[in-house]
Design a protein around this motif. Structure first.
Motif, mmCIF file in Angstrom:
data_model
loop_
_atom_site.group_PDB
_atom_site.id
_atom_site.type_symbol
_atom_site.label_atom_id
_atom_site.label_comp_id
_atom_site.label_asym_id
_atom_site.label_seq_id
_atom_site.Cartn_x
_atom_site.Cartn_y
_atom_site.Cartn_z
ATOM 1 N N ALA A 1 0.807 -1.221 0.000
ATOM 2 C CA ALA A 1 0.000 0.000 0.000
ATOM 3 C C ALA A 1 0.843 1.275 0.000
ATOM 4 O O ALA A 1 0.384 2.309 0.457
ATOM 5 C CB ALA A 1 -0.936 -0.012 1.204
ATOM 6 N N ASP A 2 2.053 1.247 -0.508
ATOM 7 C CA ASP A 2 2.893 2.431 -0.553
ATOM 8 C C ASP A 2 2.485 3.290 -1.750
ATOM 9 O O ASP A 2 3.101 3.241 -2.817
ATOM 10 C CB ASP A 2 4.370 2.029 -0.631
ATOM 11 C CG ASP A 2 5.302 3.227 -0.498
ATOM 12 O OD1 ASP A 2 4.818 4.376 -0.475
ATOM 13 O OD2 ASP A 2 6.511 3.005 -0.418
ATOM 14 N N LYS A 3 1.435 4.061 -1.559
ATOM 15 C CA LYS A 3 0.866 4.857 -2.643
ATOM 16 C C LYS A 3 1.850 5.906 -3.167
ATOM 17 O O LYS A 3 1.941 6.115 -4.381
ATOM 18 C CB LYS A 3 -0.423 5.533 -2.169
ATOM 19 C CG LYS A 3 -1.121 6.309 -3.258
ATOM 20 C CD LYS A 3 -2.427 6.901 -2.779
ATOM 21 C CE LYS A 3 -3.089 7.724 -3.852
ATOM 22 N NZ LYS A 3 -4.376 8.269 -3.414
ATOM 23 N N ALA A 4 2.588 6.535 -2.277
ATOM 24 C CA ALA A 4 3.523 7.582 -2.704
ATOM 25 C C ALA A 4 4.575 7.016 -3.653
ATOM 26 O O ALA A 4 4.869 7.606 -4.698
ATOM 27 C CB ALA A 4 4.188 8.220 -1.489
ATOM 28 N N GLN A 5 5.132 5.862 -3.319
ATOM 29 C CA GLN A 5 6.128 5.236 -4.177
ATOM 30 C C GLN A 5 5.506 4.812 -5.507
ATOM 31 O O GLN A 5 6.102 4.989 -6.567
ATOM 32 C CB GLN A 5 6.748 4.028 -3.460
ATOM 33 C CG GLN A 5 7.869 3.378 -4.215
ATOM 34 C CD GLN A 5 9.097 4.275 -4.360
ATOM 35 O OE1 GLN A 5 9.332 5.165 -3.556
ATOM 36 N NE2 GLN A 5 9.865 4.056 -5.397
ATOM 37 N N ALA A 6 4.298 4.259 -5.445
ATOM 38 C CA ALA A 6 3.605 3.839 -6.661
ATOM 39 C C ALA A 6 3.328 5.036 -7.568
ATOM 40 O O ALA A 6 3.448 4.938 -8.790
ATOM 41 C CB ALA A 6 2.310 3.113 -6.307
ATOM 42 N N MET A 7 2.970 6.165 -6.980
ATOM 43 C CA MET A 7 2.708 7.373 -7.772
ATOM 44 C C MET A 7 3.979 7.866 -8.467
ATOM 45 O O MET A 7 3.933 8.294 -9.619
ATOM 46 C CB MET A 7 2.133 8.484 -6.878
ATOM 47 C CG MET A 7 0.713 8.238 -6.417
ATOM 48 S SD MET A 7 -0.490 8.334 -7.750
ATOM 49 C CE MET A 7 -0.504 10.089 -8.064
ATOM 50 N N LEU A 8 5.111 7.791 -7.795
ATOM 51 C CA LEU A 8 6.375 8.207 -8.418
ATOM 52 C C LEU A 8 6.714 7.327 -9.618
ATOM 53 O O LEU A 8 7.090 7.832 -10.679
ATOM 54 C CB LEU A 8 7.519 8.138 -7.392
ATOM 55 C CG LEU A 8 7.558 9.249 -6.351
ATOM 56 C CD1 LEU A 8 8.642 8.959 -5.313
ATOM 57 C CD2 LEU A 8 7.802 10.602 -7.005
ATOM 58 N N LYS A 9 6.562 6.013 -9.450
ATOM 59 C CA LYS A 9 6.853 5.097 -10.552
ATOM 60 C C LYS A 9 5.882 5.303 -11.704
ATOM 61 O O LYS A 9 6.271 5.289 -12.871
ATOM 62 C CB LYS A 9 6.788 3.651 -10.065
ATOM 63 C CG LYS A 9 7.944 3.283 -9.166
ATOM 64 C CD LYS A 9 7.836 1.853 -8.698
ATOM 65 C CE LYS A 9 8.964 1.507 -7.750
ATOM 66 N NZ LYS A 9 8.853 0.138 -7.241
ATOM 67 N N LEU A 10 4.604 5.504 -11.377
ATOM 68 C CA LEU A 10 3.599 5.740 -12.405
ATOM 69 C C LEU A 10 3.902 7.020 -13.168
ATOM 70 O O LEU A 10 3.805 7.072 -14.391
ATOM 71 C CB LEU A 10 2.208 5.811 -11.773
ATOM 72 C CG LEU A 10 1.036 6.054 -12.710
ATOM 73 C CD1 LEU A 10 0.897 4.916 -13.715
ATOM 74 C CD2 LEU A 10 -0.252 6.206 -11.907
ATOM 75 N N ARG A 11 4.307 8.062 -12.445
ATOM 76 C CA ARG A 11 4.626 9.344 -13.080
ATOM 77 C C ARG A 11 5.768 9.190 -14.076
ATOM 78 O O ARG A 11 5.723 9.733 -15.185
ATOM 79 C CB ARG A 11 4.985 10.380 -12.016
ATOM 80 C CG ARG A 11 5.154 11.777 -12.575
ATOM 81 C CD ARG A 11 5.559 12.763 -11.502
ATOM 82 N NE ARG A 11 5.283 14.134 -11.842
ATOM 83 C CZ ARG A 11 5.781 14.796 -12.877
ATOM 84 N NH1 ARG A 11 6.565 14.203 -13.743
ATOM 85 N NH2 ARG A 11 5.475 16.059 -13.085
ATOM 86 N N GLU A 12 6.801 8.440 -13.690
ATOM 87 C CA GLU A 12 7.949 8.226 -14.574
ATOM 88 C C GLU A 12 7.522 7.547 -15.876
ATOM 89 O O GLU A 12 7.906 7.980 -16.962
ATOM 90 C CB GLU A 12 8.998 7.350 -13.877
ATOM 91 C CG GLU A 12 9.723 8.022 -12.750
ATOM 92 C CD GLU A 12 10.625 7.059 -11.976
ATOM 93 O OE1 GLU A 12 10.826 5.903 -12.424
ATOM 94 O OE2 GLU A 12 11.133 7.469 -10.920
ATOM 95 N N LYS A 13 6.742 6.495 -15.754
ATOM 96 C CA LYS A 13 6.316 5.748 -16.943
ATOM 97 C C LYS A 13 5.321 6.550 -17.773
ATOM 98 O O LYS A 13 5.369 6.542 -18.997
ATOM 99 C CB LYS A 13 5.719 4.408 -16.534
ATOM 100 C CG LYS A 13 6.756 3.475 -15.972
ATOM 101 C CD LYS A 13 6.183 2.148 -15.571
ATOM 102 C CE LYS A 13 7.286 1.271 -15.003
ATOM 103 N NZ LYS A 13 6.848 -0.072 -14.717
ATOM 104 N N LEU A 14 4.438 7.251 -17.104
ATOM 105 C CA LEU A 14 3.420 8.033 -17.790
ATOM 106 C C LEU A 14 4.026 9.213 -18.542
ATOM 107 O O LEU A 14 3.566 9.560 -19.635
ATOM 108 C CB LEU A 14 2.372 8.509 -16.779
ATOM 109 C CG LEU A 14 1.063 9.038 -17.302
ATOM 110 C CD1 LEU A 14 0.404 8.053 -18.252
ATOM 111 C CD2 LEU A 14 0.126 9.362 -16.144
ATOM 112 N N ALA A 15 5.071 9.813 -17.974
ATOM 113 C CA ALA A 15 5.719 10.954 -18.635
ATOM 114 C C ALA A 15 6.225 10.561 -20.022
ATOM 115 O O ALA A 15 6.050 11.305 -20.992
ATOM 116 C CB ALA A 15 6.863 11.480 -17.769
ATOM 117 N N ILE A 16 6.805 9.388 -20.124
ATOM 118 C CA ILE A 16 7.325 8.932 -21.416
ATOM 119 C C ILE A 16 6.183 8.634 -22.374
ATOM 120 O O ILE A 16 6.222 9.013 -23.549
ATOM 121 C CB ILE A 16 8.239 7.708 -21.222
ATOM 122 C CG1 ILE A 16 9.498 8.146 -20.468
ATOM 123 C CG2 ILE A 16 8.592 7.070 -22.554
ATOM 124 C CD1 ILE A 16 10.364 7.028 -19.991
#
Length: 121
Positions: free
Chosen positions: A78-93
């Motif tokens: 449930a580490d939402k903050a970490q998941a959001m960072l990873k999602l942001r990286e992939k989504l940016a590309i």
């Protein structure tokens, strides 16, 4: 759990496998606490190498989709903050690629809504 591997795909088999498991969790076909097949069992069922399944399971554990202590058991970190960072990286590309192809913000929003509606959350 039905796993379908496209052996003609350019995407690695272990990536296809882990993505299908994640999609299964997101659509509630696989639930937290469910036990996934053993490495050997899944490899035999799908017709792939055990090392390929092991690699997919290992990555799923690292990403918090499987319990590290209980084997092939689905667990959601449930580490939402970490998941959001990873999602942001992939989504940016992905968004940069879309911008290069003249895909609008509205197109992206509609697509995200359409896909998100397929998931349970």
């Amino acid at each position: 759990m039905l796993i379908e591997i496209d052996f003609n795909s350019n995407e690695a088999i272990y990536v296809q496998l882990q993505n299908q498991i994640i999609m299964g969790i997101a659509t509630d076909a696989i639930r937290e606490g469910d036990t996934l097949p053993s490495v050997r069992q899944l490899a035999d069922t799908v017709g792939i190498n055990m090392h390929t399944v092991n690699k997919a399971y290992s990555i799923l554990r690292q990403e918090g989709f499987m319990d590290r202590r209980r084997g092939a058991v689905v667990a959601i970190d449930a580490d939402k903050a970490q998941a959001m960072l990873k999602l942001r990286e992939k989504l940016a590309i992905l968004l940069a690629k879309g911008c290069c192809k003249n895909i609008s913000r509205e197109d992206v929003h509609a697509l995200v809504d359409e896909i998100f509606d397929e998931y349970r959350r």
